[in-house]
Design a protein around this motif. Structure first.
Motif: not given
Length: 420
Positions: A204-227
């Motif tokens: 169950e937690t592997a699925a949590v990690l996989e989903t969070n990995f995607r969202h955290v990394n998308i958030a990083l590049v979204n903030e890079m886009a603004v910068l």
């Protein structure tokens, strides 16, 4: 003839599982309390959001698959997959109402030695602490003793042409080692590789990690886009250069928001009884905030771009291209398009849209005009805003027709459009 497998829930999780099982020669029935969805499947038509074509549904039927809303069939199967939907509910926790209903319905008819697998997205501990008691109470049987119980989180990526159900490794964790092996033996008939987790919570937690990995990394590049926009740096060229590094980097790309069914999960927020130990995943919370800001940022960029070209957002004609959450799919779950459209409407813009997969679209209860001729609509609009890059969009040609083109996906040729 009794079926070997019952799939409970004939939506985006259940139908692909049933299709894979039928293709593997497993006698499969699909159970869903939604009689309309069952009738549609019986007529060879896939229900909305199921992710299958009519041809695929007909092929399943020819392989022996049948759908029913009669729960009595559940008492005659060797394996049962709980594939009920778990939409985001209160406090960002998954709504397990459909999982509860499926578990109780199955439990009332559960036979000894049946293997039950939860594919629905549940929080760590959900299978053992939530699903197991429901099955046990309804059946009078003991999980791990009288029947096998396991969790095999879905790894579906709709529209992915490289990785489908069969060639994506499947993580499986059981309540007991015997439960794990029973579930692994079943999935070994469907997929090329089975990965055994140490137990239910690890799967169950592997699925949590996989989903969070995607969202955290998308958030990083979204903030890079603004910068990068503020610095006058071409983010897309930055990503092109960075992804040549053969280690320590995995390329993600920004966009107008994050859609889809997999929502970021902080396990500390899920157990309302307060039993979840440890600290919250602060990065997940920050990532959600960063991604949630993108629709507002895109609307502001659109207004600024119009202003820079001597036009006000008030009264401007804005054409939105692609309102689904993923390219070349009709699924609009979590798409940022409605929020962007609503924000532009509140600025006074006149909104239209084009999407080959969405014949009708409403925002805040109001119908949005659909463009029949893409190029004519782009030529007439003060701003064309690409939100989703469907294959049918020739951005080189569109950039020549459009008065202004803002590309939030970085899909246009360099210099052909304004990019996020």
């Amino acid at each position: 003839m009794p079926a070997d497998l019952a799939v409970l829930g004939l939506g985006r999780l259940g139908l692909p599982a049933a299709r894979a099982a039928a293709a593997a020669g497993i006698r499969t029935i699909g159970y869903d309390p939604d009689e309309h969805a069952v009738r549609e499947l019986g007529a060879g038509r896939p229900p909305a959001g199921g992710g299958l074509s009519a041809a695929e549904v007909r092929k399943m039927a020819s392989a022996g698959f049948r759908a029913t809303s009669d729960p009595s069939v559940l008492g005659r199967v060797r394996t049962a997959l709980i594939c009920a939907p778990t939409p985001q509910g209160e406090g960002r926790a998954p709504d397990l109402g459909a999982v509860r209903a499926a578990a109780l319905t199955l439990g009332e008819r559960l036979r000894p030695r049946t293997t039950v697998v939860v594919e629905s997205a549940v929080h760590p501990g959900g299978t053992e602490e939530y699903v197991a008691p429901l099955l046990e109470k309804a059946s009078g049987l003991r999980a791990g003793h009288d029947f096998h119980l396991a969790c095999a989180p879905s790894r579906l990526d709709p529209g992915n042409r490289s990785h489908g159900y069969t060639n994506t490794p499947r993580v499986i964790g059981g309540l007991t080692p015997a439960c794990t092996e029973a579930a692994a033996a079943f999935y070994g008939r469907l997929v090329e590789k089975v990965v055994r987790a140490r137990g239910l919570r690890e799967a169950e937690t592997a699925a949590v990690l996989e989903t969070n990995f995607r969202h955290v990394n998308i958030a990083l590049v979204n903030e890079m886009a603004v910068l990068c926009h503020d610095l006058g740096v071409d983010l897309w060229d930055v990503i092109r250069c960075a992804e040549t590094k053969p280690f320590g980097f995995h390329a993600f790309r920004p966009g107008p928001g994050v859609g889809g069914h997999g929502v970021p999960v902080d396990p500390a927020c899920l157990d309302r009884a307060g039993r979840t130990p440890g600290y919250p995943l602060r990065l997940v919370e920050v990532a959600q905030e960063a991604n949630a800001r993108m629709p507002r940022y895109v609307a502001q960029r659109a207004a600024t771009l119009l202003n820079e070209h001597g036009k006000s957002a008030r009264g401007a004609r804005v054409l939105l291209l692609g309102v689904t959450y993923k390219p070349d799919l009709a699924d609009r779950t979590g798409s940022p398009a409605p929020e962007i459209a609503l924000r532009l409407m509140e600025m006074g813009a006149q909104i239209g849209y084009h999407d080959p997969h969405v014949p009708q679209w409403r925002v805040a209860g109001r119908p949005v005009p659909r463009a029949d001729s893409l190029h004519e609509a782009a030529a007439a609009a003060d701003l064309t805003l690409l939100l989703q890059h469907h294959r049918v969009y020739d951005l080189q040609s569109l950039s020549a027709k459009a008065q202004l083109l803002l590309d939030t996906r970085g899909a246009s040729p360099t210099g052909a459009a304004h990019r996020l």
